[in-house]
Design a protein around this motif. Structure first.
Motif, mmCIF file in Angstrom:
data_model
loop_
_atom_site.group_PDB
_atom_site.id
_atom_site.type_symbol
_atom_site.label_atom_id
_atom_site.label_comp_id
_atom_site.label_asym_id
_atom_site.label_seq_id
_atom_site.Cartn_x
_atom_site.Cartn_y
_atom_site.Cartn_z
ATOM 1 N N MET A 1 16.664 7.431 -19.487
ATOM 2 C CA MET A 1 17.461 6.584 -19.379
ATOM 3 C C MET A 1 16.680 4.934 -19.559
ATOM 4 S SD MET A 1 19.327 8.158 -16.130
ATOM 5 C CE MET A 1 20.186 6.518 -15.611
ATOM 6 N N HIS A 2 15.327 4.993 -18.899
ATOM 7 C CA HIS A 2 14.559 3.741 -19.025
ATOM 8 C C HIS A 2 14.588 3.394 -20.531
ATOM 9 C CE1 HIS A 2 11.499 0.705 -18.428
ATOM 10 N NE2 HIS A 2 10.864 1.456 -19.300
ATOM 11 N N THR A 3 14.272 4.274 -21.382
ATOM 12 C CA THR A 3 14.153 3.888 -22.936
ATOM 13 C C THR A 3 15.337 3.503 -23.376
ATOM 14 O OG1 THR A 3 12.644 5.774 -22.946
ATOM 15 C CG2 THR A 3 13.585 5.093 -25.111
ATOM 16 N N GLU A 4 16.629 3.842 -22.951
ATOM 17 C CA GLU A 4 17.981 3.476 -23.584
ATOM 18 C C GLU A 4 17.995 2.017 -22.983
ATOM 19 O OE1 GLU A 4 20.794 6.177 -22.268
ATOM 20 O OE2 GLU A 4 20.630 7.693 -23.736
ATOM 21 N N SER A 5 17.679 1.677 -21.660
ATOM 22 C CA SER A 5 17.892 0.366 -21.343
ATOM 23 C C SER A 5 16.969 -0.602 -22.130
ATOM 24 C CB SER A 5 17.668 0.357 -19.766
ATOM 25 O OG SER A 5 17.356 -1.135 -19.490
ATOM 26 N N LEU A 6 15.836 -0.343 -22.258
ATOM 27 C CA LEU A 6 14.587 -1.051 -22.840
ATOM 28 C C LEU A 6 15.269 -1.070 -24.409
ATOM 29 C CD1 LEU A 6 12.033 -2.304 -23.153
ATOM 30 C CD2 LEU A 6 10.979 -0.011 -23.650
ATOM 31 N N THR A 7 15.818 0.038 -25.104
ATOM 32 C CA THR A 7 16.325 -0.002 -26.512
ATOM 33 C C THR A 7 17.460 -1.379 -26.492
ATOM 34 O OG1 THR A 7 15.690 2.011 -26.903
ATOM 35 C CG2 THR A 7 17.511 0.830 -28.232
ATOM 36 N N VAL A 8 18.397 -1.428 -25.495
ATOM 37 C CA VAL A 8 19.427 -2.342 -25.427
ATOM 38 C C VAL A 8 18.716 -3.890 -25.456
ATOM 39 C CG1 VAL A 8 21.473 -3.263 -24.151
ATOM 40 C CG2 VAL A 8 21.060 -0.694 -24.445
ATOM 41 N N ARG A 9 17.929 -4.072 -24.526
ATOM 42 C CA ARG A 9 17.431 -5.064 -24.367
ATOM 43 C C ARG A 9 16.663 -5.844 -25.566
ATOM 44 N NH1 ARG A 9 15.427 -3.189 -19.315
ATOM 45 N NH2 ARG A 9 13.409 -3.173 -20.130
#
Length: 475
Positions: free
Chosen positions: A325-333
């Motif tokens: 989940m953290h990786t997905e959020s970072l990817t969106v940013r």
């Protein structure tokens, strides 16, 4: 000498002895002679010499063999002995180990037998390489022997005691007399075609005359050519026949043939029992070992508390889910930042491109004007060079035209046609110019070239002048 291996006397004598004892020609050889130097010690063995008119040979006949001799033996007795040639290592002397002895008188038969034996041995009928292997546990045996004979009864009794599981098929035939060999061959032929695993050819003991039918050449050759393994048990231990030599295995007696061909069922059962016990013990040890392994696995903490196995993985799965989940959020940013950066970069590139287009247009204009001036200078210089070249060509053309005119006038003045026009002519023979009266003969045909054509003429006569036009002589 240094290239050969050095051996001891004992080793050399042992090699010679082994070579002699393995030679079929020297095994069971028949020798006729007179006994001399006979010694019969307490041991029961006989030691003597066998001699003829010019030679003598040391002999030994052990007690196990001489007990079958049924006549008086003394010095001077003429006998025919059967034995094996060997070496006595202690003295390094040649000796004959006698296994059978008969009174002399049937020596002619023995001599014929020896000649036939040597002949068959030379042809390879006794070679071990041709011998077929006996089956380990035969269950189907053919018995070739006389009907209602002691040898037949001995074989059947021994088979029932030793290996009762086997099947016996009998092929009775006469086993004594001059008419016996072809009938024995016929019985063997039927047995060979019967599909049996093994064939036994047996006969009880008797005199050499009784056993002589088994020395038939045709019988020996037939046994050699058979497809089924053959074991013989003919007579006693001291009796050897050609059938024994060509058979795959030779036993000393009919009973010995059964003992050689068939295993002892009691020994087999004992062996099976031993194998069964060993297999059972091995299985018990393996079962005990596997049971211990199972106990160790059963006492393992994971087996006793299986939720520990998946609880650790559940915690690890939660950790991985949070990381995802953290990786997905970072990817969106980062994707948003990338789009913004790309938009700004695109605007900068567009402005820079417009500036460069304007600058390139001005440079192109200045470059075009400079090139136009350069081309104008080149054009002016090219026109000047063209005018100079045209003038040079015109002057050269006029000079060469004048020279050509003068050369043409001079060539015309020297032309042969001009000469012919003044009244001269040219005489030719065979396309060659006639320069002298010697170039032609009377009656030759010549061509006379004049200004307007060709005259064909024949030479009537020739006249030679002195060069001034005055006639000299007729030729």
């Amino acid at each position: 000498m240094s290239e050969r291996r050095v051996v001891s006397v004992s080793r050399l004598l042992s090699y010679i002895r082994t070579s002699m004892e393995s030679d079929p020609v020297l095994s069971g050889v028949l020798v006729e002679g007179e006994i001399s130097n006979l010694r019969q010690p307490y041991s029961g063995h006989w030691y003597f010499s066998l001699k003829d008119s010019s030679s003598a040979m040391n002999c030994v006949m052990f007690a196990s063999s001489n007990r079958n001799v049924r006549f008086e033996v003394k010095n001077g007795t003429k006998v025919v002995v059967r034995g094996n040639v060997s070496i006595y290592p202690a003295q390094g002397s040649l000796q004959l180990v006698v296994t059978g002895m008969k009174p002399a008188g049937i020596g002619d038969l023995y001599q014929q037998l020896e000649l036939l034996k040597k002949k068959l041995a030379a042809e390879g009928l006794f070679d071990q390489a041709h011998k077929k292997q006996l089956p380990l546990y035969p269950s189907d045996i053919a018995l070739v022997t006389g009907n209602n004979t002691a040898a037949r009864e001995d074989v059947l009794i021994t088979v029932r005691k030793r290996w009762p599981v086997t099947k016996i098929t009998e092929y009775p035939c006469p086993v004594q007399g001059m008419d016996a060999p072809p009938k024995i061959i016929e019985a063997l032929k039927r047995a060979d075609m019967g599909g049996h695993q093994l064939i036994m050819l047996v006969r009880g003991g008797g005199s050499i005359e009784d056993l002589w039918c088994f020395n038939d050449e045709a019988l020996a050759r037939f046994i050699y050519a058979m497809n089924t393994p053959v074991i013989t048990g003919i007579g006693h231990e001291i009796d050897f026949t050609l059938a024994d030599f060509t058979a795959d295995v030779r036993a000393n007696t009919p009973t010995g043939a059964v003992e050689t061909a068939l295993p002892d069922i009691n020994e087999v059962l004992q062996d099976l029992a031993g194998r069964k016990a060993r297999i059972k013990n091995a299985a018990a040890r393996r079962l005990s070992y596997e049971r211990q392994r199972l106990d160790r696995y059963a006492s393992h903490p994971v087996i006793r508390n299986p939720q520990r196995l998946y609880s650790d993985w559940a915690m690890r799965l939660d950790t991985l889910r949070e990381k995802l989940m953290h990786t997905e959020s970072l990817t969106v940013r980062k994707r948003t930042l990338f789009h913004e950066t790309a938009t700004r970069f695109t605007g900068q590139i567009t402005g820079y491109t417009r500036k460069m287009d304007s600058r390139i247009s001005n440079d192109r204009l200045r470059l075009a004007m400079g090139m136009k001036q350069i081309l104008a200078g080149y054009e002016k210089e090219s026109n000047a060079l063209k005018d100079s070249l045209d003038n040079s060509i015109a002057a050269a053309y006029e000079s060469r035209t004048n020279r050509l005119s003068r050369s043409a006038a001079l060539l015309d003045a020297y032309s042969p046609l001009k000469v012919l026009a003044r009244g001269y002519s040219i005489a030719m023979k065979d396309s060659k110019t006639v320069r002298s009266v010697h170039d032609v003969d009377v009656s030759d045909m010549i061509d006379i070239r004049v200004t307007d054509g060709l005259i064909r003429a024949a030479v009537d006569r020739t006249e030679e002048t002195d060069g001034t036009g005055k006639e000299r002589n007729d030729i």
